[in-house]
Motif scaffolding. Structure first.
Motif, short mmCIF file in Angstrom:
data_model
loop_
_atom_site.label_atom_id
_atom_site.label_comp_id
_atom_site.label_asym_id
_atom_site.label_seq_id
_atom_site.Cartn_x
_atom_site.Cartn_y
_atom_site.Cartn_z
N ARG A 99 -6.51 -0.02 11.52
CA ARG A 99 -5.38 -0.73 12.13
C ARG A 99 -5.25 -2.11 11.47
O ARG A 99 -6.22 -2.67 10.95
N VAL A 100 -4.06 -2.66 11.52
CA VAL A 100 -3.83 -4.00 11.01
C VAL A 100 -4.67 -4.99 11.82
O VAL A 100 -4.74 -4.91 13.06
N GLY A 101 -5.33 -5.91 11.13
CA GLY A 101 -6.19 -6.88 11.79
C GLY A 101 -7.64 -6.46 11.89
O GLY A 101 -8.49 -7.27 12.29
N GLN A 102 -7.96 -5.23 11.48
CA GLN A 102 -9.33 -4.73 11.56
C GLN A 102 -10.16 -5.25 10.40
O GLN A 102 -9.69 -5.32 9.25
N PRO A 134 -15.25 0.47 8.49
CA PRO A 134 -14.94 -0.41 9.62
C PRO A 134 -16.17 -1.19 10.06
O PRO A 134 -17.28 -0.64 10.10
N LEU A 135 -15.98 -2.45 10.39
CA LEU A 135 -17.09 -3.32 10.72
C LEU A 135 -17.15 -3.62 12.21
O LEU A 135 -16.10 -3.83 12.84
N PRO A 136 -18.35 -3.66 12.78
CA PRO A 136 -18.48 -4.12 14.16
C PRO A 136 -18.05 -5.59 14.26
O PRO A 136 -17.99 -6.32 13.25
N ALA A 137 -17.80 -6.04 15.48
CA ALA A 137 -17.28 -7.39 15.69
C ALA A 137 -18.24 -8.47 15.23
O ALA A 137 -17.81 -9.56 14.83
N ASP A 138 -19.53 -8.21 15.26
CA ASP A 138 -20.52 -9.24 14.94
C ASP A 138 -21.09 -9.08 13.53
O ASP A 138 -22.25 -9.39 13.27
N PHE A 139 -20.27 -8.60 12.60
CA PHE A 139 -20.69 -8.38 11.22
C PHE A 139 -19.93 -9.37 10.34
O PHE A 139 -18.78 -9.13 9.98
N PRO A 140 -20.53 -10.50 9.93
CA PRO A 140 -19.81 -11.51 9.15
C PRO A 140 -19.31 -10.95 7.81
O PRO A 140 -19.96 -10.08 7.20
N HIS A 141 -18.17 -11.46 7.35
CA HIS A 141 -17.60 -10.97 6.10
C HIS A 141 -18.57 -11.17 4.92
O HIS A 141 -18.65 -10.31 4.04
N ALA A 142 -19.27 -12.29 4.87
CA ALA A 142 -20.18 -12.54 3.74
C ALA A 142 -21.29 -11.50 3.70
O ALA A 142 -21.63 -10.99 2.62
N ASP A 143 -21.86 -11.17 4.86
CA ASP A 143 -22.89 -10.12 4.89
C ASP A 143 -22.29 -8.77 4.51
O ASP A 143 -22.90 -7.99 3.77
N GLY A 152 -12.99 -7.94 4.22
CA GLY A 152 -11.85 -8.73 4.69
C GLY A 152 -11.16 -8.06 5.86
O GLY A 152 -11.77 -7.28 6.60
N ARG A 153 -9.89 -8.34 5.96
CA ARG A 153 -9.11 -7.88 7.11
C ARG A 153 -7.93 -7.05 6.64
O ARG A 153 -7.27 -7.39 5.65
N VAL A 154 -7.68 -5.94 7.32
CA VAL A 154 -6.55 -5.08 6.97
C VAL A 154 -5.25 -5.82 7.27
O VAL A 154 -5.00 -6.26 8.39
N ALA A 155 -4.41 -5.96 6.22
CA ALA A 155 -3.14 -6.69 6.36
C ALA A 155 -1.94 -5.76 6.47
O ALA A 155 -0.91 -6.14 7.03
N PRO A 185 0.82 -1.22 0.00
CA PRO A 185 0.00 0.00 0.00
C PRO A 185 0.85 1.27 0.00
O PRO A 185 1.87 1.36 0.69
N LYS A 186 0.40 2.25 -0.77
CA LYS A 186 1.04 3.56 -0.80
C LYS A 186 0.39 4.46 0.25
O LYS A 186 -0.48 4.02 1.01
N ALA A 187 0.81 5.69 0.29
CA ALA A 187 0.26 6.63 1.26
C ALA A 187 -1.26 6.73 1.09
O ALA A 187 -1.77 6.85 -0.03
N GLY A 188 -1.99 6.62 2.20
CA GLY A 188 -3.43 6.71 2.18
C GLY A 188 -4.15 5.43 1.80
O GLY A 188 -5.38 5.41 1.72
N GLU A 189 -3.39 4.36 1.58
CA GLU A 189 -3.97 3.09 1.16
C GLU A 189 -3.78 2.01 2.22
O GLU A 189 -2.95 2.13 3.13
N VAL A 190 -4.54 0.93 2.06
CA VAL A 190 -4.37 -0.25 2.91
C VAL A 190 -4.39 -1.50 2.02
O VAL A 190 -4.98 -1.50 0.93
N LEU A 191 -3.73 -2.54 2.48
CA LEU A 191 -3.81 -3.84 1.84
C LEU A 191 -4.86 -4.66 2.57
O LEU A 191 -4.81 -4.80 3.80
N ILE A 192 -5.81 -5.20 1.82
CA ILE A 192 -6.90 -5.99 2.40
C ILE A 192 -6.70 -7.46 2.04
O ILE A 192 -6.49 -7.80 0.88
#
Length: 324
Positions: free
Chosen positions: A80-83, A107-116, A67-70, A25-32
């Motif tokens: 944050r990484v892992g979010q 950003p997703l709450p903890a009880d929000f499945p990835h498929a949904d 997905g999850r921020v890598a 990822p470059k500035a302002g970006e994230v890897l998912i």
């Protein structure tokens, strides 16, 4: 990483499952790290070179994923990484990893499945923007939803019911009508065998719907518009049937009716603060159980061509989700 690569937009058959270097990822970006990606109608159009957005070649299709921020690029402080996040970036989702601008990650709450989450943003944002912002829907009004068993159709049913409206769902099979009633529609019309205008008249005592939500276009548009109530609002959402219809404008005059364009993508670009507030409300509604994506089935990411074939058959109810 692996991704479905489109080197020439000549159709689904041109996609290849390709190994690529994992990007940084470059500035302002994230890897998912992608866990799920949903299939939307624009994802078909874009690989056929029929969508208004023409990404440079080669590209990875898949507009919406979760997905999850890598990894974080420079300057990213809101994630944050892992979010867990949901992303709608237009391309990149049909892969194991994707780069996204941090500003486009929800950003997703903890009880929000990835498929949904992968099946959430486009359909609910489109339908909320249509019904709340563009139609100014009020409790007690009647909404007719065309193509009601599709992704945006099922979302429109749920949002209209959450707002206190009466919903008539119109769909192309009895199975689809049954699904629509199961998620809250008050009545349904099987326009594969019923006369649309006659059925609308019978269900509204001849008054017609206050709001028509139309993601289908084609031959359904004119009979639906001829049935609209006085001061009705006709929401032009899309043209899933293919043909872009024309309407005699005297119909709008006679009914005092409005033809209202719905372009959520442009709304989100031009009015980012209003869009962010809307997405926050939708996440709250999900947490409260007022809305939930209808997922027809989940399929492995490697089976993407088969998923495209399912969508092309028009048998899908709700959304198709690809999972890693």
């Amino acid at each position: 990483m692996h991704a479905w690569l489109c080197t020439e937009p000549t159709g689904v058959e041109a996609l290849t499952w390709t190994e690529l270097p994992t990007p940084v990822p470059k500035a302002g970006e994230v890897l998912i790290e992608i866990r799920a990606a949903s299939l939307n109608f624009p994802d078909l159009l874009i690989v056929q070179n029929k969508y208004q957005m023409k990404p440079p070649l080669p590209f990875v299709p898949g507009s919406e994923y979760a997905g999850r921020v890598a990894a974080l690029g420079d300057g990213v402080t809101q994630l944050r990484v892992g979010q867990d996040v949901a992303c709608l970036t237009g391309t990149g989702g049909f892969a194991t990893h994707a780069i996204a601008r941090a500003a486009l990650c929800l950003p997703l709450p903890a009880d929000f499945p990835h498929a949904d989450a992968a099946a959430f943003t486009m359909i609910y944002a489109t339908s909320h923007h249509a019904l709340v912002d563009r139609a100014r829907l009020r409790a007690g009004e009647t909404v007719l939803v065309l193509g009601a068993a599709g992704g945006v159709g099922t979302a429109a049913i749920q949002i209209a019911k959450a707002m206190g409206a009466r919903v008539i769902a119109a769909a192309s099979s009895e199975a689809k009508c049954t699904l629509c009633r199961s998620i809250g529609a008050d009545a349904s019309i099987h326009y594969g065998k019923e006369n649309l205008r006659e059925a609308i008249g019978a269900l509204t005592d001849g008054k017609g719907p206050d709001v028509v939500y139309d993601p289908v276009g084609g031959e359904l548009t004119e009979p639906a518009f001829r049935s609209i109530a006085w001061r009705g609002r006709y929401l032009v959402v899309g043209f899933a049937s293919g043909p872009i219809p024309s309407l005699p404008l005297n119909l709008a005059l006679l009914k005092g009716a409005s033809i209202v364009g719905v372009f959520w993508g442009e709304f989100s670009r031009r009015e980012p603060q209003a869009n962010a507030a809307m997405l926050g409300e939708l996440v709250q509604w999900y947490a409260q159980g007022r809305i939930r994506p209808v997922i027809d089935r989940s399929m492995p990411m490697a089976q993407l061509p088969a998923a495209y074939a399912c969508m092309g058959s028009r048998e899908v109810m709700g959304k198709l989700v690809m999972v890693n």
